[in-house]
Design a protein around this motif. Structure first.
Motif, short mmCIF file in Angstrom:
data_model
loop_
_atom_site.label_atom_id
_atom_site.label_comp_id
_atom_site.label_asym_id
_atom_site.label_seq_id
_atom_site.Cartn_x
_atom_site.Cartn_y
_atom_site.Cartn_z
N LEU A 1 0.81 -1.04 -0.06
CA LEU A 1 0.51 0.04 0.27
C LEU A 1 0.78 1.29 -0.41
CD1 LEU A 1 -3.36 -1.33 2.61
CD2 LEU A 1 -3.19 -1.07 0.04
N GLU A 2 1.61 1.20 0.71
CA GLU A 2 2.95 1.83 0.61
C GLU A 2 3.36 2.72 -1.27
OE1 GLU A 2 7.11 3.64 2.69
OE2 GLU A 2 6.16 2.01 3.37
N ASP A 3 3.62 1.17 -1.58
CA ASP A 3 4.60 1.56 -2.77
C ASP A 3 3.37 1.93 -3.69
OD1 ASP A 3 6.89 0.58 -2.08
OD2 ASP A 3 6.51 -1.22 -2.48
N LEU A 4 2.08 1.38 -3.42
CA LEU A 4 1.15 1.88 -3.70
C LEU A 4 1.19 3.48 -4.09
CD1 LEU A 4 -1.08 1.47 -6.69
CD2 LEU A 4 -2.99 0.69 -4.09
N ARG A 5 0.95 4.40 -3.13
CA ARG A 5 0.56 5.38 -2.41
C ARG A 5 1.96 6.59 -3.50
NH1 ARG A 5 -1.83 3.31 1.90
NH2 ARG A 5 -4.21 3.75 1.89
N ASP A 6 3.07 5.87 -3.07
CA ASP A 6 4.21 7.13 -2.87
C ASP A 6 3.89 6.25 -5.44
OD1 ASP A 6 4.04 7.55 -1.03
OD2 ASP A 6 6.21 5.90 -0.64
N GLY A 7 3.18 5.79 -6.19
CA GLY A 7 3.50 5.80 -7.32
C GLY A 7 4.60 4.29 -7.80
N ARG A 8 4.94 3.83 -7.20
CA ARG A 8 6.10 2.63 -7.72
C ARG A 8 5.05 1.20 -8.05
NH1 ARG A 8 8.73 5.09 -2.93
NH2 ARG A 8 7.60 3.19 -1.30
N LEU A 9 3.86 1.51 -7.34
CA LEU A 9 2.57 0.40 -8.17
C LEU A 9 2.09 0.44 -8.58
CD1 LEU A 9 2.63 -2.21 -4.80
CD2 LEU A 9 4.08 -2.70 -7.41
N ASP A 10 0.96 0.58 -9.58
CA ASP A 10 0.27 0.52 -10.09
C ASP A 10 -1.18 0.38 -9.56
OD1 ASP A 10 1.46 2.27 -12.25
OD2 ASP A 10 1.79 0.36 -12.99
N ALA A 11 -1.56 -0.91 -8.93
CA ALA A 11 -2.36 -1.73 -8.60
C ALA A 11 -1.80 -3.37 -7.43
CB ALA A 11 -3.45 -2.29 -10.01
N VAL A 12 -2.78 -3.21 -6.82
CA VAL A 12 -2.32 -4.34 -5.31
C VAL A 12 -3.82 -5.22 -5.92
CG1 VAL A 12 -0.44 -3.04 -4.52
CG2 VAL A 12 -2.49 -3.81 -3.77
N LEU A 13 -3.12 -6.69 -4.99
CA LEU A 13 -4.33 -7.38 -5.49
C LEU A 13 -3.63 -7.91 -3.13
CD1 LEU A 13 -4.02 -9.71 -8.78
CD2 LEU A 13 -5.88 -8.51 -7.56
N LEU A 14 -4.64 -8.15 -2.71
CA LEU A 14 -4.57 -8.46 -1.70
C LEU A 14 -5.87 -8.54 -0.53
CD1 LEU A 14 -5.97 -5.44 -0.60
CD2 LEU A 14 -3.54 -5.18 -0.18
N ALA A 15 -6.18 -9.08 0.55
CA ALA A 15 -7.14 -9.67 1.04
C ALA A 15 -7.50 -7.80 1.44
CB ALA A 15 -6.64 -10.39 2.12
N LEU A 16 -9.38 -7.36 1.69
CA LEU A 16 -9.83 -6.72 1.96
C LEU A 16 -10.34 -6.99 3.93
CD1 LEU A 16 -11.85 -5.18 -1.17
CD2 LEU A 16 -9.45 -4.97 -0.57
N PRO A 17 -10.38 -5.71 4.66
CA PRO A 17 -10.89 -4.68 3.88
C PRO A 17 -9.15 -3.70 4.57
CG PRO A 17 -11.56 -4.83 6.37
CD PRO A 17 -11.44 -5.90 5.66
N VAL A 18 -9.38 -3.03 3.75
CA VAL A 18 -6.90 -2.15 4.14
C VAL A 18 -7.99 -0.40 3.86
CG1 VAL A 18 -6.11 -3.80 2.68
CG2 VAL A 18 -6.88 -2.00 1.14
N GLU A 19 -7.05 -0.08 4.65
CA GLU A 19 -6.87 2.15 4.91
C GLU A 19 -7.25 2.05 3.44
OE1 GLU A 19 -7.30 5.68 5.47
OE2 GLU A 19 -7.83 3.68 7.18
N THR A 20 -8.32 2.88 3.26
CA THR A 20 -8.54 3.22 1.64
C THR A 20 -8.12 5.33 1.09
OG1 THR A 20 -10.55 3.84 1.92
CG2 THR A 20 -9.13 1.48 1.01
N ASP A 21 -7.06 5.33 2.42
CA ASP A 21 -7.53 6.81 2.12
C ASP A 21 -6.65 7.17 0.85
OD1 ASP A 21 -6.92 9.68 2.49
OD2 ASP A 21 -5.15 9.73 3.43
N GLY A 22 -7.05 7.69 -0.18
CA GLY A 22 -6.66 8.43 -2.05
C GLY A 22 -6.45 6.75 -2.53
N LEU A 23 -7.28 6.06 -1.83
CA LEU A 23 -6.92 5.16 -2.69
C LEU A 23 -8.65 4.38 -3.18
CD1 LEU A 23 -4.05 2.89 -1.02
CD2 LEU A 23 -4.05 4.05 -2.53
N VAL A 24 -8.44 3.45 -3.49
CA VAL A 24 -9.94 3.20 -4.30
C VAL A 24 -10.15 1.14 -4.42
CG1 VAL A 24 -11.97 2.31 -6.16
CG2 VAL A 24 -10.82 4.89 -6.04
#
Length: 324
Positions: free
Chosen positions: A138-161
């Protein structure tokens, strides 16, 4: 320094070094020689009047001011890609490079299922796959190092969908000949907490297993560093564990049937009884998470729809209606 002295290519070089922490690998990614890449970054540093990287003989580190420059460089590059997409009419489409990651307990078992339909739908898309733990992904996704991640929900989605894709049940993995192997029914209440094997702290599957069994974070005395080690601990007779269905299916042809086996017949997998009345057995909801600001939002929504339409065998697609 004026804008005429700043090129997008230079920003790509800087971001590549920041992500890979290595000038040689960054040069390979950018398809240039290492001396050329290093010279351009030096030139940019001189023009900006600051050092972006701390260079040692063993590693490359970002300086504090370099971190701010790299964060802004990612934004500039993302907006430049949006401009090009507008120009060629492909705004929102999945084109170019897609950096897709998954949590460790999911990636090796889900990627083989999703790659064929994904490659068929977007044959020109360049996929870069990786794995990690939820927090770091999630950190890499927020920082632009990743474009999308597959994981178990729920997660903190501030700024994310986050879009749910499918429900994956857990199976009980126990040593062959264990008392629960001959039990007519199986529920979480049948498990002996002292026999429960867990992943080490930091893995979301550990937290999910503890929550499913109603145990505290201190539950379980024996921990494994990874899912395959956990499986072999069960084979060695050390105890039982909750195993995601896809991981069980990926081992020696094991599946969802009641007496399936793996690891040379030393591990048996069996499903938990379904409570009924719409209540699911223990398991997890797998989802796709992306940045809300990503200019390829439409393409990533199409990707989520594709994965939801064709969930892995034994899992159940999750009904989902978008608000956007």
């Amino acid at each position: 320094m004026n804008l005429s002295g700043l090129s997008l290519r230079d920003l790509e070089y800087v971001v590549a070094v920041a992500e890979l922490r290595h000038f040689g690998r960054a040069a390979e990614r950018c398809a240039v020689s290492q001396p050329s890449l290093s010279a351009q970054i030096r030139k940019l540093e001189e023009a900006l009047g600051l050092s972006l990287f701390e260079r040692t003989s063993r590693k490359v580190l970002l300086t504090p001011r370099g971190e701010a420059v790299v964060a802004q460089a990612r934004t500039v590059l993302e907006e430049a890609r949006r401009l090009l997409a507008l120009a060629d009419g492909s705004e929102g489409a999945l084109t170019g490079r897609l950096r897709l990651a998954a949590i460790h307990t999911l990636g090796p078992y889900l990627f083989p299922h999703i790659l064929p339909p994904l490659r068929k739908a977007w044959p020109e898309l360049t996929l870069i796959l990786s794995e990690g733990r939820t927090d770091s992904l999630l950190e890499d996704l927020r920082d632009g190092r990743l474009d999308a991640v597959l994981l178990a929900l729920p997660v903190e989605t501030d700024g994310l969908v986050a879009e749910p894709l499918f429900f994956e049940p857990f199976l009980l993995a126990h040593p062959a000949g264990h008392r629960l192997g001959s039990a007519p029914h199986l529920s979480l209440a049948d498990l002996d907490p002292s026999e429960l094997l867990l992943l080490e702290e930091g893995h979301c599957l550990r937290d999910q297993a503890l929550a499913a069994c109603g145990l505290s974070a201190r539950g379980g005395g024996v921990h494994a560093t990874g899912l395959e080690t956990l499986r072999h601990m069960v084979a060695a007779g050390a105890g039982c564990t909750l195993m995601p269905l896809l991981a069980a299916m990926g081992q020696d042809g094991a599946g969802q049937d009641r007496r399936t086996v793996g690891v040379g017949g030393l591990v048996e997998y069996r499903p938990f009884d379904t409570p009924g009345n719409g209540v699911r057995p223990p398991g997890r909801t797998v989802g796709l998470v992306r940045r809300a600001s990503d200019p390829r939002a439409r393409g990533l929504r199409d990707l989520a729809d594709l994965l939801r339409r064709d969930p892995p065998p034994g899992t159940e697609a999750v009904l989902f209606q978008r608000d956007e």
